[in-house]
Each structure stands twice: as C-alpha cells, then as structure tokens.
Design an enzyme around this catalytic site. Structure first.
Site: not given
Length: 436
Positions: A252, A307, A359
């Site tokens: 990330e 995301k 994540c």
C-alpha cells in the site's frame, strides 16, 4: 410530635463506598487476568510454537469459564483490559500527527468502550443470555470497526474458529456449570467444536513476487524522500523481472504520490508492465477528492481500483458532517476524508480472477463475499509498528481465509509479506512438525 432528624452522609464516606464497590483491587486483578487469557492467542502466536499454539485455545476456554461466573463489575474490567490488550496500538498513529500526548487518552477510551460492551453482557445473571451476547460481540461494529472477534481465540490448535466452534465451547461451559454430578458429560460439546475439515489452499499458477518494505512512517510521507522511495520501488520491479516473475505485488502506497497525476512515472510503469504485471498501492486525486487506490499495470495498460472499506477515524470520520469537519480541522490540519468506491474490485492476471483488498479491507467480511479463490492484499502497517497490530491483522485474514477457502497474497510495509492460507488440521501441523 417527634422532631425529624436529618443525617447527612459526608462526601468522603460516599466516595469511599463508591470506591470500595466499583474499584476494588480484587475485581481489577481478576478482570485483567481473564482478559489476558482471552487475549493470549494474539501474543502466543507471535512465537509460532506448536506447543503454544496447541494450549492457546484451552487457556481462552478457561478464561471464558471463569468469566461466566463473574459479576457485572468484573465483566466490565475484563472488557476494559480486553479493549486495551487488543487495541492499544491504535493510538500509536497519533505520533505522526504530533498528538502523542493523547495516546493514554485513546487507550483509555478503547478500554472504556469495550468495558461497557462487556458490562452489558454481564448485566444479565443468566449464563445462557451471557453466552448469546458474548457470541454476538464479534458481529457488532461500533463506528464500522470491530477487530474484536472472539472466534479468533480458537484460531490456533484443534478447534474451528467459527460461530459453531465458539458456540460449542460455550455449550460445554454452560453444561459444565449446570450438570453438577455429571459435569464430565459436558466434554461432548468440545467434540462439536473440533475442526473436522480443511479447505485446500489455491495458489496462483504463475510465479508471483510479494515484495516487502520496512520504511519508517516518519519518513514515508516526507517529500524529501519521494524520489528515493520511487527509485527503490522501481528497483524492486526490475529485480522481479530479472528473477523471472510474472506478477509483482508492491505494498500500500509503495509510491507515495497521487499516481494519476504523475504522467512520467505512469509511462515508466506501463513500459515495465510489458515484461511483468505490476500491482501497487498509491494515492489518487480526482475532482477535488482523494482516494486510496491499487493500480494494475498490465501489457502496457493501466487500471485503478479504489478502496471501498475506509478505516474509521483514519481515512474517514464516521460521524455527522459538522462533527467530521470539526475533528478534521482540530486533529488533521483540515484534511478531508478519503472518497471510497461503491464495492470491491476484481481484475484478471492470465485469466485468473483476483479480488483486490487494501489493508483494512482484507479484514472485512464484505471483501470475502462469494468466497473468492484469490485475494491480493496490500498494507502499510508502519503506522502501528512495533506492536501486535500486524499479528492481529494476520489472524483476522487467516480467519476469513479459513472460513471461505480463500488464499491471500499479502504485501506489506512495516511487517512481513506472505501468502495466507486456510487453517490446517492440527494433526497435519503436528505431523509436519515431527518430520522437521
């Protein structure tokens, strides 16, 4: 008529009564001890020892057994220390906002919040109701966050980390309490908690490089290091090409830039993607909004996946807008929340369908809907290291991997990168250990 007399209780006496009732050393010690038992797996799995992994769930079972006989005050203290032991690390990110002085307060808040959650469970004297409420904690998401999944207490050892597994353990405890003379019969329920099947892991049919970085958060976002980090990331890609990999995964924000605005860098990555497929994390700035994104470079083309599950109080403030603006102004220098996608994203590499996760998304149930065979997850755990956060994240990913039969290729900064597969049957783990 007799005179009426009023007796005023001195303030000091009232405080003494309050302290004696709710703040006794015995209650606090008992709560901490049980919280330690319920949290043991987070710490014992750090050692990756087969014996410790075997005893871990039994320690937790004993902790639940003692918890069931506690009064509501001890329930509160158990939850208070569970909240701290599981989530003390959340406060570490404050260091990077020059808010270190708030760390004790944030740790205290986590303790109080989970203390109150446990207090609600302990407010009912009926042990069956307590069991049902404790089972439901794992599915309760305050502010869209809850890494407190009590099914994780069975992730190591011989039991199945699932609602069935933990429910069977609670049945064992309840019947152990109520059968009295025939307590040993309660052990039958532990048989129902055993892991009886193992999902075979899937692996990508092409050579995949899961890169790892250990860049300190103190310098990761420093513009002075921008070119250095870009060059290091490009070198990792070049090394993957040199070593014959087909697919390379970078963590990330491996490129700490708004990648969609970096035309020259995009051209470089497109060129390299003719030799290897590249998946990397980076930021996106578009139409006055910023996104946390994964970028896929394949055959000279680029795709972007934003995301969709944002970190509460990290990437978004899950409160009404006027409060969100106030918190962002006071604590985050007026920074705006990230914008998010509407759902998870998927892409193909050599006809293999892969689901994307950034994540926090890799620890969320929504990401695993439909039980995908493969997930590629990228993380930056530099915000919280050194701490037990990477291990707790890994445990949650392995929990969902076990539940859905999904293989997760996880590339991280600040913690190890690895392939996470479903939990193996304990007997196979033991036999494998004996062979070693």
């Amino acid at each position: 008529m007799l005179p009426i007399r009023f007796h005023l209780v001195p303030c000091k006496s009232f405080l003494e009564i309050l302290i004696r009732k709710y703040f006794t050393i015995n209650d606090i010690i008992n709560g901490f001890f049980i919280a330690l038992l319920l949290s043991n797996t987070i710490f014992l799995t750090l050692f990756d020892n087969i014996f410790l992994n075997f005893i871990s769930p039994f320690l937790a079972i004993y902790g639940f057994y003692k918890l069931f006989e506690f009064n509501k005050i001890k329930f509160f203290y158990t939850g208070f220390f569970v909240g701290i032991l599981w989530f003390y690390w959340v406060s570490f990110s404050l260091i990077y906002y020059n808010l270190s002085f708030l760390i004790p307060l944030e740790i205290l808040i986590f303790g109080i919040v989970y203390g109150l959650i446990f207090l609600i469970c302990g407010a009912f004297k009926n042990k069956l109701i307590r069991a049902i409420l404790l089972l439901s904690i794992s599915y309760f998401y305050p502010f869209n966050f809850n890494w407190l999944n009590l099914e994780l207490t069975l992730l190591s050892g011989i039991f199945e980390p699932s609602l069935r597994g933990l429910g069977s353990v609670f049945c064992f405890i309840l019947f152990f309490y109520y059968l009295k003379k025939y307590k040993y019969l309660a052990s039958i329920f532990l048989l129902f908690a055993l892991q009886i099947e193992e999902k075979e892991p899937n692996f990508l049919p092409f050579k995949t490089d899961i890169t790892n970085t250990q860049i300190s958060q103190f310098i990761k976002w420093d513009p002075a290091y921008k070119d250095l980090h870009i060059n290091e990331a490009l070198k990792m890609i070049d090394d993957s090409i040199k070593n014959g990999y087909k697919f390379v995964i970078l963590p990330e924000n491996a490129f700490v830039v708004y990648l969609n605005l970096e035309d020259e860098l995009i051209d470089v990555l497109k060129e390299k993607s003719n030799k290897i497929t590249i998946l990397t994390g980076a930021l996106t700035y578009e139409k006055d909004f910023q996104y946390n994104s994964s970028y896929l470079f394949k055959d000279g083309a680029i795709s972007r996946f934003d995301k969709f599950e944002l970190v509460p109080f990290g990437e978004e403030i899950p409160l009404p807008k006027f409060l969100t603006n106030i918190i962002n102004d006071i604590f985050f220098d007026g920074a705006m929340d990230f914008k998010k996608a509407k759902s998870y994203s998927e892409y193909e590499v050599d006809t293999i369908l892969i689901r994307n996760a950034i994540c926090y998304e890799a620890t969320r149930a929504k990401t695993y809907e439909g039980s995908p065979k493969f997930i590629v997850a990228i993380s930056n755990n530099g915000w919280f290291t050194p701490s037990t956060e990477p291990n707790l994240q890994r445990m949650l990913i392995k929990y969902y991997s076990t539940k859905h039969g999904t293989t997760i290729y996880h590339s991280a900064n600040g913690s190890k990168s690895e392939v996470i597969t479903p939990k193996r049957l304990w007997i196979k783990e033991f036999l494998g250990f004996i062979k070693i």
